[in-house]
Design an enzyme around this catalytic site. Structure first.
Site, mmCIF file in Angstrom:
data_model
loop_
_atom_site.group_PDB
_atom_site.id
_atom_site.type_symbol
_atom_site.label_atom_id
_atom_site.label_comp_id
_atom_site.label_asym_id
_atom_site.label_seq_id
_atom_site.Cartn_x
_atom_site.Cartn_y
_atom_site.Cartn_z
ATOM 1 C CG ASP A 311 -1.911 1.110 1.260
ATOM 2 O OD1 ASP A 311 -2.636 1.260 2.250
ATOM 3 O OD2 ASP A 311 -1.971 1.850 0.237
ATOM 4 C CD GLU A 507 -5.823 6.826 3.087
ATOM 5 O OE1 GLU A 507 -6.034 6.889 1.871
ATOM 6 O OE2 GLU A 507 -4.718 6.487 3.556
HETATM 7 C C1 GLC Z 1 -4.230 4.571 0.373
HETATM 8 C C2 GLC Z 1 -4.976 3.576 1.209
HETATM 9 C C3 GLC Z 1 -5.444 2.357 0.466
HETATM 10 C C4 GLC Z 1 -5.751 2.719 -0.978
HETATM 11 C C5 GLC Z 1 -4.455 3.163 -1.620
HETATM 12 C C6 GLC Z 1 -4.639 3.580 -3.080
HETATM 13 O O1 GLC Z 1 -3.126 5.059 1.052
HETATM 14 O O2 GLC Z 1 -4.329 3.144 2.393
HETATM 15 O O3 GLC Z 1 -6.601 1.853 1.141
HETATM 16 O O4 GLC Z 1 -6.277 1.591 -1.656
HETATM 17 O O5 GLC Z 1 -3.827 4.228 -0.922
HETATM 18 O O6 GLC Z 1 -5.469 4.705 -3.175
#
Ligand code: GLC
Length: 590
Positions: A311, A507
């Site tokens: 991630d 987030e």
């Molecule tokens: C973000 C998130 C993840 C997401 C990714 C791509 O940081 O933690 O859930 O899928 O980036 O957007």
């Protein structure tokens, strides 16, 4: 710990061969891997044998679309995948604009010698929420309140269909985190705090997404975030802007297994095609560095054979040295690295790591095999270009009606004194107030058009106020004031409805030590109360709010979570056309 060896020979970076128009013999055709009548295994075996190390390593890179300075780099480095992070939309943010963007990226991958198609991923985590005009479903916390796997399966099917219509067949969902601290900004992205509910609904969502199969193309779920994301300790975030997101969890292995492993076990049983490793840590170690959690448990115990990817910038947070971080993550079992930016360094480090013997050729082949397997299974090799046939289903009435049904089933009746609800459709006057009554951005929440969501009514949909007005009979007066200022009113309204709640966030930006209502919303409720015989308060939020001290003055309280574009679903239940059936997906101390 690997000591970066400055004295070993630096390798000259090897690039991928790109065909130019004049070189008629560059693109070889009619090879076994291009023959759709052969099995996937046969096609991969043939293709792997033809690939150079550079071509294999390129496949392991997952790059954020806005980081591609020059699209020729897609071919030059043979990049395997591109993603749209939150808010990473095309110039023209329409369903057709997304198709055109993805097709354009794909055209560069077809310039390489072997023309391995690009994999494009995005977070369609409450419908294809980044696209105005798509059906925006309730965020997962609301689906958790429905506790209805059949409904969740249907929501996932429509999500897959609308996302695939724009050319995207890899969806970073479902979120299988089990939330323990509601102060976490990602609470609303989860199905709640009960591992059994998360497991059941997660499995339904995966099966719904992956049931898509049209014109030889399928969709892959990306279950996330493996593992123990949701048990982090407040104040442990490794991100200076956050408090708990991307933090560390100190739970025992027994607790990790008991709380967080079951959802991923059920995901593997549902044949999930990919799993994303989280940005969090367990007992002080970044998950993406943990060979025990990834290879021994996820691969060994659960038997997961699909693609494991990381991630965002998480891998590079393992330790100071990017080289060592990459080596540790890939040797721990991560097959594809979400970089998301610097792909040239990535390719250089990995070619060097193989030359140094820090990463084996076998490990590169194993990771590449899984990436190719996914691309063959999605149908990308045989259908690299997208056709626009399905654009008309994006945001269709049928899909919006499903979302409206999901909204109805997500509503939780927290309090109902004096039979305040359901409200009769034939009363004479209703007063409406509050910041979330007429604001699609607030009712949709984060991950809507922009990463952090939007404020206002800049996308198609029905606000909760619109839904109320459509529901009552013509002779009922419905008046709205954001601040609840009805001082001009002489007689009391039969009922005052306050629709209040959180501003959008995503987030760690939503980490909040005391999630509650704003002073403006509390004032609107009090103003409304002066002019109404009864008060019904509808809460638009990504999590339970600390409102216990206020609710004693309210006749009814309804949790509506983040319902998305179809606000009509709230009125459907408020006026008694449908019963309240939602249950709390996480404890709410009222
Ligand atoms: C973000 C998130 C993840 C997401 C990714 C791509 O940081 O933690 O859930 O899928 O980036 O957007």
């Amino acid at each position: 710990m690997l000591a970066y060896n400055f004295f070993r020979p630096l390798v000259n970076i090897e690039y991928v061969k790109v065909c130019d128009q004049k070189d008629k013999n560059c693109h070889v055709t009619n090879l076994p891997y291009q023959n759709s009548t052969l099995s996937t295994e046969e096609r991969i075996a043939d293709l792997l044998n033809r690939m150079t190390l550079a071509e294999k390593i390129g496949q392991m890179a997952l790059v954020e679309k806005n980081s591609l300075g020059n699209l020729d780099d897609l071919a030059k480095y043979g990049l395997g995948a591109v993603l749209s992070g939150g808010g990473a939309k095309p110039e023209v943010n329409t369903p057709a604009g997304w198709q055109e963007m993805v097709n354009n990226f794909q055209s560069y991958s077809q310039k390489t010698r072997l023309s391995i198609p690009l994999l494009y991923g995005a977070d369609a985590n409450h419908g294809h929420g980044q696209v105005p005009g798509a059906t925006i479903f309730p965020h997962f916390i609301g689906l958790g309140a429905t506790n209805d796997p059949g409904l969740v399966h249907e929501v996932a099917k429509v999500t897959a269909a609308e996302t695939a219509a724009t050319g995207i067949y890899w969806i970073f969902s479902p979120n299988l985190d089990v939330v323990k601290d509601l102060r976490w900004g990602r609470t609303y992205e989860t199905f709640g705090s009960d591992p059994q509910v998360v497991s059941k609904l997660g499995q339904a969502f995966i099966e719904g997404l992956q049931s898509y199969n049209k014109r030889g193309l399928t969709v892959a779920a990306g279950a996330k975030h493996y593992i123990s994301n949701g048990s982090m300790v407040w104040g442990s975030s490794t991100n200076n802007d956050f408090f708990i997101d991307q933090g560390n969890s100190n739970i025992s292995e027994a607790e990790l297994r008991q709380i967080h492993l079951e959802p991923f076990r059920q995901a593997v049983n549902a044949n999930v095609k990919s799993i994303m490793v989280g940005l969090n840590s367990w007992q002080g170690e970044k998950i993406s560095a943990s060979k025990y959690l990834i290879s021994d448990i996820l691969r060994g115990e659960l038997g997961f054979t699909g693609l494991i990817f990381s991630d965002w910038y998480g891998v590079y947070e393992i330790e100071r040295s990017k080289y060592n971080s990459l080596v540790r993550a890939i040797n721990a079992g991560v097959d594809m690295i979400m970089l998301p930016y610097d792909y040239e360094d990535f390719v250089t480090y990995l070619q060097r790591a193989v030359a140094n013997g820090d990463i084996s050729q076998e490990r590169i082949n194993e990771a590449t095999r899984r990436i190719l397997t996914l691309k063959f299974e999605l149908g990308l090799f045989d259908h690299p270009a997208i056709d626009s046939a399905d654009l008309k289903i994006v945001g269709s009435k049928e899909n919006r009606d499903l979302a409206r049904r999901a909204v109805r089933k997500s509503l939780v009746l927290l309090k109902n004194n004096n039979a305040a609800v359901p409200i009769s459709k034939n009363i004479s006057k209703i007063l409406v107030a509050g910041s979330a009554a007429h604001n699609l951005g607030k009712q949709a929440g984060g991950w809507t058009v922009e990463w952090q969501g939007i404020d206002g009514n800049w996308l198609p949909g029905t606000t909760i106020l619109d839904g109320l007005k459509k529901s009552v009979s013509a002779n009922v007066k419905v008046e709205y004031s954001l601040s609840g200022d009805f001082s001009a009113q002489n007689n009391l309204a039969d009922v005052g409805i306050a629709v209040v709640g959180e501003n959008p966030y995503a987030e760690g930006w939503g980490d909040n030590n005391n999630p509650s209502l704003s002073a403006e919303d509390l004032s609107a409720i009090n103003n409304l109360k002066q002019k109404s015989k009864k008060i019904v308060v509808i809460i638009i939020s990504g999590r339970p709010l600390n409102i216990k001290e206020y609710t004693k003055d309210w006749d009814a309280v309804i949790a509506a979570w983040l319902p998305g574009s179809e606000g009509q679903g709230v009125a459907d239940v408020l006026f008694g056309d449908y019963p309240f059936t939602g249950t709390l997906p996480i404890d709410w101390d009222l």
